[in-house]
Design a protein around this motif. Structure first.
Motif, short mmCIF file in Angstrom:
data_model
loop_
_atom_site.label_atom_id
_atom_site.label_comp_id
_atom_site.label_asym_id
_atom_site.label_seq_id
_atom_site.Cartn_x
_atom_site.Cartn_y
_atom_site.Cartn_z
N GLY A 68 -15.16 -0.14 -8.38
CA GLY A 68 -15.07 1.28 -8.70
C GLY A 68 -14.44 1.54 -10.05
N GLY A 69 -14.13 2.81 -10.31
CA GLY A 69 -13.51 3.22 -11.56
C GLY A 69 -12.01 2.97 -11.54
N LEU A 70 -11.35 3.33 -12.63
CA LEU A 70 -9.93 3.02 -12.80
C LEU A 70 -9.08 3.51 -11.64
CD1 LEU A 70 -7.48 2.09 -14.49
CD2 LEU A 70 -7.47 4.36 -15.51
N ASN A 71 -9.24 4.75 -11.25
CA ASN A 71 -8.33 5.32 -10.26
C ASN A 71 -8.62 4.82 -8.85
OD1 ASN A 71 -6.61 7.34 -11.84
ND2 ASN A 71 -8.68 7.72 -12.57
N GLN A 72 -9.87 4.52 -8.56
CA GLN A 72 -10.17 3.88 -7.29
C GLN A 72 -9.55 2.49 -7.25
OE1 GLN A 72 -14.17 4.20 -5.50
NE2 GLN A 72 -14.15 1.98 -5.24
N MET A 73 -9.67 1.76 -8.34
CA MET A 73 -9.09 0.41 -8.39
C MET A 73 -7.57 0.49 -8.29
SD MET A 73 -11.45 -1.80 -11.04
CE MET A 73 -11.25 -0.75 -12.50
N ARG A 74 -6.98 1.51 -8.86
CA ARG A 74 -5.53 1.66 -8.80
C ARG A 74 -5.06 1.75 -7.34
NH1 ARG A 74 -2.07 4.09 -12.90
NH2 ARG A 74 0.02 4.29 -12.03
N SER A 75 -5.73 2.58 -6.55
CA SER A 75 -5.35 2.72 -5.15
C SER A 75 -5.60 1.41 -4.39
CB SER A 75 -6.13 3.86 -4.50
OG SER A 75 -7.52 3.60 -4.47
N GLU A 76 -6.65 0.70 -4.74
CA GLU A 76 -6.95 -0.57 -4.08
C GLU A 76 -5.84 -1.59 -4.32
OE1 GLU A 76 -10.79 -1.80 -5.49
OE2 GLU A 76 -11.66 0.16 -5.14
N ILE A 77 -5.35 -1.63 -5.54
CA ILE A 77 -4.28 -2.58 -5.88
C ILE A 77 -3.03 -2.27 -5.07
CG2 ILE A 77 -2.75 -3.36 -7.73
CD1 ILE A 77 -5.17 -2.77 -9.66
N CYS A 78 -2.71 -0.99 -4.96
CA CYS A 78 -1.54 -0.59 -4.16
C CYS A 78 -1.71 -1.03 -2.71
CB CYS A 78 -1.36 0.93 -4.21
SG CYS A 78 -1.07 1.59 -5.87
N ASP A 79 -2.90 -0.83 -2.17
CA ASP A 79 -3.17 -1.23 -0.78
C ASP A 79 -3.01 -2.72 -0.58
OD1 ASP A 79 -3.77 1.40 -0.21
OD2 ASP A 79 -5.94 1.11 -0.14
N MET A 80 -3.54 -3.48 -1.52
CA MET A 80 -3.55 -4.93 -1.34
C MET A 80 -2.17 -5.55 -1.56
SD MET A 80 -6.46 -5.77 -0.21
CE MET A 80 -6.53 -4.19 0.65
N VAL A 81 -1.34 -4.95 -2.38
CA VAL A 81 0.05 -5.41 -2.48
C VAL A 81 0.74 -5.21 -1.13
CG1 VAL A 81 2.31 -4.95 -3.51
CG2 VAL A 81 0.30 -5.04 -4.98
N ALA A 82 0.47 -4.07 -0.51
CA ALA A 82 1.06 -3.81 0.81
C ALA A 82 0.57 -4.83 1.84
CB ALA A 82 0.71 -2.39 1.26
N VAL A 83 -0.71 -5.20 1.78
CA VAL A 83 -1.26 -6.20 2.71
C VAL A 83 -0.61 -7.56 2.46
CG1 VAL A 83 -3.34 -7.50 3.32
CG2 VAL A 83 -3.44 -5.00 3.08
N ALA A 84 -0.46 -7.93 1.19
CA ALA A 84 0.16 -9.21 0.85
C ALA A 84 1.59 -9.26 1.37
CB ALA A 84 0.13 -9.42 -0.67
N ARG A 85 2.29 -8.15 1.25
CA ARG A 85 3.68 -8.09 1.77
C ARG A 85 3.70 -8.20 3.29
NH1 ARG A 85 7.80 -8.17 3.94
NH2 ARG A 85 9.83 -7.26 3.34
N LEU A 86 2.80 -7.51 3.95
CA LEU A 86 2.73 -7.52 5.41
C LEU A 86 2.49 -8.93 5.94
CD1 LEU A 86 2.46 -5.98 8.17
CD2 LEU A 86 0.01 -5.80 7.65
N LEU A 87 1.60 -9.67 5.27
CA LEU A 87 1.18 -10.99 5.76
C LEU A 87 1.95 -12.14 5.12
CD1 LEU A 87 -2.71 -10.48 5.88
CD2 LEU A 87 -0.98 -9.95 7.62
N ASN A 88 2.94 -11.83 4.29
CA ASN A 88 3.72 -12.87 3.60
C ASN A 88 2.80 -13.80 2.81
OD1 ASN A 88 6.30 -12.04 4.34
ND2 ASN A 88 6.20 -13.14 6.29
N LEU A 89 2.02 -13.22 1.93
CA LEU A 89 1.09 -13.98 1.10
C LEU A 89 1.55 -14.02 -0.35
CD1 LEU A 89 -2.25 -12.46 2.47
CD2 LEU A 89 -1.12 -14.57 3.22
N THR A 90 1.01 -14.98 -1.08
CA THR A 90 1.16 -15.01 -2.53
C THR A 90 -0.05 -14.33 -3.12
OG1 THR A 90 2.41 -17.09 -2.47
CG2 THR A 90 1.36 -16.49 -4.56
#
Length: 456
Positions: A68-90
């Motif tokens: 997607g565009g910049l702002n869609q990607m921005r929200s995606e990055i925020c989501d995936m950082v949260a997922v990485a934190r939840l699952l204890n991932l690098t």
């Protein structure tokens, strides 16, 4: 007296919002201490010392490809950082979309400050620049490529995704749009989404400098409106909205829609979509709405958008109504802008900076940029944003252009419709099993705002 009524209405509406915001700030200001108290000034600068790194046993590597565009990607990055934190991932520094309509070849580091992103989140998630060479980028035995299920909650990631790391060392999410639910997520993860959005995703110094230069050039001229005029070619082609276009233009857009396979809807009833409020306002419609809302001819309006379909000719009604209509190309030297041209996401970043800093923000369509900017402006102390009711507006516009109602009747109806549509402290509307229709998290992240205690 008749001409003063719209201005009085606008001032009254804005004053009411400021009052509500002040009350909300006093009620639950402590919630924002994590980020710095929200106000109508710049947020508190991050601490100069780095937070201590979080020590945890990593369950594997998470690689993401945004779409997607910049702002869609921005929200995606925020989501995936949260997922990485939840699952204890690098987590690996995200890959940006280079295959979409815009064909922008920008990397993450061309738009965001990579070092700041990694360092500012080190107490939550370990982030690396690339997958270790020993794992091999294309080894299917240890790398799984998949898109997670849209609008998923924590249980999905804990029960469906985490067990996959017992077999694979790396999971590559090749689609990340809207893959985390708006609601039903723990407060800790919601706050982390905000932290990534409001602090970790900092634009590069070059983009920040040029964006701030644009803001300064506008502010020295006085108060200004940022108008997100979503009337670019891709928007019209994707949405199938052709009101006010010629037969040839409508056909051109239809051909484009068929040319992109991931735009699933091909045959679209433009008139039906418009009547439902699902089309962006045209420049001519926008000029009438702004005048009805009380904006005077001398209003300074910055167009936060890409190339308008139909160019200057289509902008003519809006420019006639508001001669002080400006774009970034008019405010900056062409040589200065050259490094950003052909990079739509970098140009969108400049518009984002201006839009969050404007005195008033008005989008003509509620796309990703409109929602992300609205959320930022809420965080910055509920800066004035107006969410247009397009469904009611198109009916009023048709009645006025058909000469069924007078200008005074049209203007008063527009004002009445938008009395309560200036962004204000509120709780997100939740709709069970209808995530696309409910309020979007990033437009109103109330968990991270001063009114959070009111939404428990």
């Amino acid at each position: 007296m008749a001409r003063s009524r719209p201005r009085v209405w606008l001032v009254a509406a804005c004053a009411a919002v400021l009052l509500w915001a002040s009350v909300a700030q006093l009620v639950a200001v402590s919630r924002l201490l994590l980020f710095g108290i929200a106000s109508d000034t710049d947020p508190s600068p991050p601490p100069t010392t780095l937070p201590p790194p979080r020590v945890y046993k990593s369950n594997g590597y998470l690689k993401i490809s945004c779409n997607g565009g910049l702002n869609q990607m921005r929200s995606e990055i925020c989501d995936m950082v949260a997922v990485a934190r939840l699952l204890n991932l690098t987590m690996v520094v995200p890959e940006l979309d280079k295959r979409s309509f815009w064909a922008d070849q920008s990397n993450f580091g061309d738009i965001f400050d990579v070092r700041h992103f990694i360092d500012s989140l080190r107490d939550e998630v370990h982030i690396i620049n690339q997958i270790p060479e020993r794992l091999g980028e294309k080894d299917s035995d240890i790398i799984l490529q998949m898109p997670p299920v849209s609008w998923s909650d924590e249980k999905y990631y804990l029960h469906q995704i985490l067990p996959l790391f017992s077999k694979y060392s790396v999971i590559h999410f090749n689609k990340t749009d809207a893959r985390l639910a708006n609601n039903g997520i723990s407060t800790e993860l919601q706050l982390l989404r905000c932290r990534v959005n409001f602090h970790a995703l900092k634009f590069t110094p070059q983009i920040e400098e040029l964006g701030n230069k644009l803001v300064h050039k506008l502010q020295v001229k006085g108060s200004f409106v940022a108008l997100h005029l979503r009337y670019e070619m891709d928007m019209l082609a994707f949405s199938g909205c052709n009101h006010g276009l010629s037969v040839e233009e409508a056909e051109e857009l239809k051909k484009m829609r068929y040319a992109y396979p991931w735009w699933r809807d091909k045959e679209i009833d433009s008139q039906a979509k418009r009547s439902q409020g699902l089309c962006p306002l045209t420049p001519e419609e926008t000029s009438l709405v702004l005048k009805a809302l009380g904006f005077q001819k001398d209003a300074l309006i910055y167009i936060a958008a890409g190339e308008i379909y139909g160019g200057e000719k289509r902008l003519e009604p809006l420019r006639t109504a508001f001669p002080k209509l400006v774009r970034k190309e008019m405010l900056l030297d062409s040589e200065v802008l050259r490094q950003f041209q052909n990079h739509s996401s970098q140009m969108a970043a400049l518009d984002f900076i201006v839009s969050t800093a404007s005195d008033v923000f008005i989008p003509t369509f509620d796309g990703n940029m409109a929602k992300l900017v609205e959320g930022h402006r809420r965080f910055l102390g509920f800066r004035r944003s107006m969410v247009l009711d397009r469904r009611k507006l198109v009916g009023l516009l048709d009645l006025y252009t058909n000469k069924t109602i007078s200008w005074d009747s049209f203007a008063s109806s527009v004002q009445e419709t938008h009395k309560s549509r200036v962004a204000q402290p509120s709780c997100r509307q939740k709709l069970e099993n209808k995530p696309k229709e409910e309020d979007y998290f990033y437009a109103n992240p109330h968990e991270c705002l001063a009114n959070s205690s009111l939404c428990i």
